[in-house]
Design an enzyme around this catalytic site. Structure first.
Site, short mmCIF file in Angstrom:
data_model
loop_
_atom_site.label_atom_id
_atom_site.label_comp_id
_atom_site.label_asym_id
_atom_site.label_seq_id
_atom_site.Cartn_x
_atom_site.Cartn_y
_atom_site.Cartn_z
N SER A 1 0.81 -1.20 0.00
CA SER A 1 0.00 0.00 0.00
C SER A 1 0.84 1.25 0.00
O SER A 1 2.04 1.23 0.29
CB SER A 1 -0.89 0.00 1.24
OG SER A 1 -0.07 0.08 2.38
N LYS A 2 0.17 2.33 -0.31
CA LYS A 2 0.81 3.61 -0.50
C LYS A 2 1.61 4.06 0.72
O LYS A 2 2.69 4.63 0.58
CB LYS A 2 -0.27 4.63 -0.79
CG LYS A 2 0.20 5.85 -1.56
CD LYS A 2 -1.01 6.69 -1.91
CE LYS A 2 -0.62 7.79 -2.88
NZ LYS A 2 -1.80 8.56 -3.30
N ARG A 3 1.07 3.79 1.89
CA ARG A 3 1.70 4.36 3.08
C ARG A 3 2.98 3.66 3.52
O ARG A 3 3.65 4.09 4.44
CB ARG A 3 0.69 4.44 4.23
CG ARG A 3 -0.01 3.15 4.56
CD ARG A 3 -0.49 3.23 5.97
NE ARG A 3 0.55 3.83 6.82
CZ ARG A 3 0.65 3.68 8.11
NH1 ARG A 3 -0.25 2.99 8.74
NH2 ARG A 3 1.63 4.22 8.81
N SER A 4 3.28 2.57 2.86
CA SER A 4 4.46 1.83 3.31
C SER A 4 5.64 1.97 2.37
O SER A 4 6.57 1.19 2.40
CB SER A 4 4.10 0.36 3.44
OG SER A 4 3.71 -0.12 2.18
N GLY A 5 5.58 2.95 1.48
CA GLY A 5 6.70 3.13 0.57
C GLY A 5 6.22 3.41 -0.83
O GLY A 5 5.09 3.82 -1.02
#
Length: 490
Positions: free
Chosen positions: A252-256
């Site tokens: 997902s977007k928030r992890s990289g």
RNA sequence: GGCGCGUUCGUCUAGUGGCCCAGGACGCUGGCCUCUCACGCCGGUAACAGGGGUUCGACUCCCCUACGCGCUACCA
């Protein structure tokens, strides 16, 4: 039956690498079977509208080199290919379902639903729509609709029966209909939900195979039911394993970095991204790892797609990028970074910049990396490394450097651009200079390196000479000799 | 909580009952090459989640357990 597959993203503003892989597998499958690849935009959520998202998506696919046979940009006989332009179609189909008793109007407000779920949670029951509106008589429903009461349309899931999903990757998956929610099909704003639009469009667009992410598997029985309600033959399903973060959660977007665009910015080549992502969940029949798109088309098969999620390993991606760059000729590589080096070329002339690239290209992982290295070699030197500087506090070393400088200064000017000969000549000069004071091998070269760069590491000296050119080489040597004299050890 | 999917080296994976005391790749690591770093070359490291079956024989088949993940919206 002819193969027609589709990639159906919702336009969120960027292309997720997982989406890229889904699109790729669809593409490979279509090309291999002589089928068609369709792009369909699933923009049924008005609250998530993103300006310019479709254009952005198309430009990313353009960069990556994936082409669709039909879509909003390419046209086709089954358009429109944007769901927000097909609203009347969905409405008509819902009426058809309602007519047959497979759908019903629901007047529960979001607040009502929320309260219902809260109560279910409090009683430790499974959160699911309690079907209260399903019990409304048709008359009453029509009356309330006529009165303008806001409503959605839900599918009437049969009470108790098994729904069988046949999946090309996972085999048969059985679901008990009692565990299936009465899914909303048409929202109160008149837009369809994914489930309705997806089924209607896949049928109308004559999609033969639905190849999509595993996150859709749990809702597939609902889709199967819808096909049944409509009396349509369902397409074949293939649910792809998820792409995972290093912690094994869904990527997902928030992890990289998850956007293809991010990797483009990092200097990853489009063909590398394709190659890399193809290998996440699919494996060829041998152990090859480097594949062009057309080779993938030849080799790909759904039978060899795995079931378990795959972690997206950035390190290996970088390795693969390096492999691709390594495979490029010096000329090709230079052309690929030329623009980024324009200023250096203007300043130092193309031959030397190109030579620098050739010398420094070993082990570069991206174009950016190559550019960075070339820039560094032309940039002013950082402060000398103390250990290296100390080497020049030696009488002999200094004399040798002095001697080398004298000899280099005597080399004919044209030689400085004949890099091969220059290398030989430089080595000879250095060795001869060393001989005058009995310095050779490692000791000789370390001293010369200290004088030229003051750094413990760097390109091979005989080649650095060609990169820098006469003026700078002589200047650096003189400078270090000058510095060293006033730098006696304490 | 419910439903579903999954589980081979740290990571991507090969393996469809004997070819496997498990193969390849990335990573890590030792060595060689060498004026240094990198490259390159050669070598090493490291896995069948656990337990029951079935079988002459299980990584491969069945069951259970555990763990992970996904879904559980008028998001897709």
């Amino acid at each position: 039956m002819s193969v027609r597959v589709r990639y159906a993203p919702s336009p969120t503003g960027y292309l997720h690498v997982g989406g890229l892989r889904t699109a790729l597998y669809n593409c490979l499958f279509a090309r291999q079977k002589g089928g068609r690849l369709i792009l369909r935009i699933e923009d049924t959520d008005q609250t998530r509208r993103v300006e310019g998202a479709v254009e952005n998506l198309l430009s990313v696919f353009d960069w990556i080199g994936l082409a669709f046979d039909e879509g909003p940009h390419a046209g086709g006989a089954f358009g429109p290919y944007v769901q927000s332009e097909r609203l009347d179609l969905y409405r008509r189909h819902v009426s058809q379902l309602a007519e047959a008793g497979h759908a019903y109007a629901c007047f529960c407000s979001p607040q009502t639903l929320e309260a219902m779920r809260a109560e279910q949670a409090a009683q430790n029951r499974i959160p699911m729509y309690d079907r209260r509106c399903r019990r409304l008589s048709r008359n009453e429903a029509e009356k309330r609709i006529g009165a303008g009461e806001p409503h959605v349309w839900r599918m009437a899931v049969p009470e108790r029966r098994d729904v069988l999903v046949r999946d090309l990757i996972r085999g048969e998956v059985r679901f008990e209909s009692a565990t299936l929610d009465d899914q909303v099909l048409l929202k109160s704003d008149g837009f369809p939900t994914y489930h309705l639009a997806n089924v209607v469009d896949d049928h109308l667009m004559q999609i033969s195979h639905v190849i999509r992410g595993e996150e859709w598997l749990p809702s597939t029985p609902k889709h199967v039911l819808l096909y049944e309600f409509f009396g349509w033959e369902a397409p074949q399903f293939a649910h792809l394993p998820l792409l995972l973060n290093p912690d094994r959660s869904k990527m997902s977007k928030r992890s990289g970095d998850v956007a293809v665009e991010d990797y483009r910015k990092k200097g990853i080549l489009p063909e590398v991204l394709i190659n890399f992502v193809a290998l996440l969940g699919w494996h060829p029949s041998d152990d090859r790892e480097i594949f062009s798109l057309s080779e993938l088309v030849r080799e790909f098969s759904l039978e060899r797609v795995g079931k378990a999620g795959a972690v997206f390993d950035q390190t290996k991606l970088l390795w693969m990028n390096a492999e691709y760059i390594k495979a490029q000729s010096d000329e090709a590589l230079f052309e690929n970074v030329r623009r980024a080096l324009a200023d250096l070329i203007a300043l130092n002339g193309e031959p030397r910049v190109k030579y620098a690239l050739v010398v420094l290209r070993g082990g570069v992982t991206s174009y950016d990396d190559a550019v960075k290295r070339v820039r560094e070699v032309f940039a002013p030197l950082p402060p000398a490394d103390p250990e290296m500087a100390a080497l020049l506090d030696d009488e002999t070393a200094r004399a040798v450097v002095q001697e080398l400088e004298t000899r280099l200064a005597k080399l004919p000017a044209p030689l400085w651009l004949r890099f091969d000969e220059l290398e030989t000549a430089f080595k000879q000069c250095a060795q001869e200079a060393g001989q005058t004071r009995g310095l050779k091998g490692k000791n000789l070269w370390r001293a010369v390196r200290a004088a030229m760069t003051g750094q413990p590491h760097g390109p091979e000296l005989a080649r650095l000479v060609g990169i820098w050119g006469r003026e700078r080489v002589l200047a650096e040597l003189k400078r270090s000799l000058a510095t060293v004299i006033g730098h006696a050890p304490c």
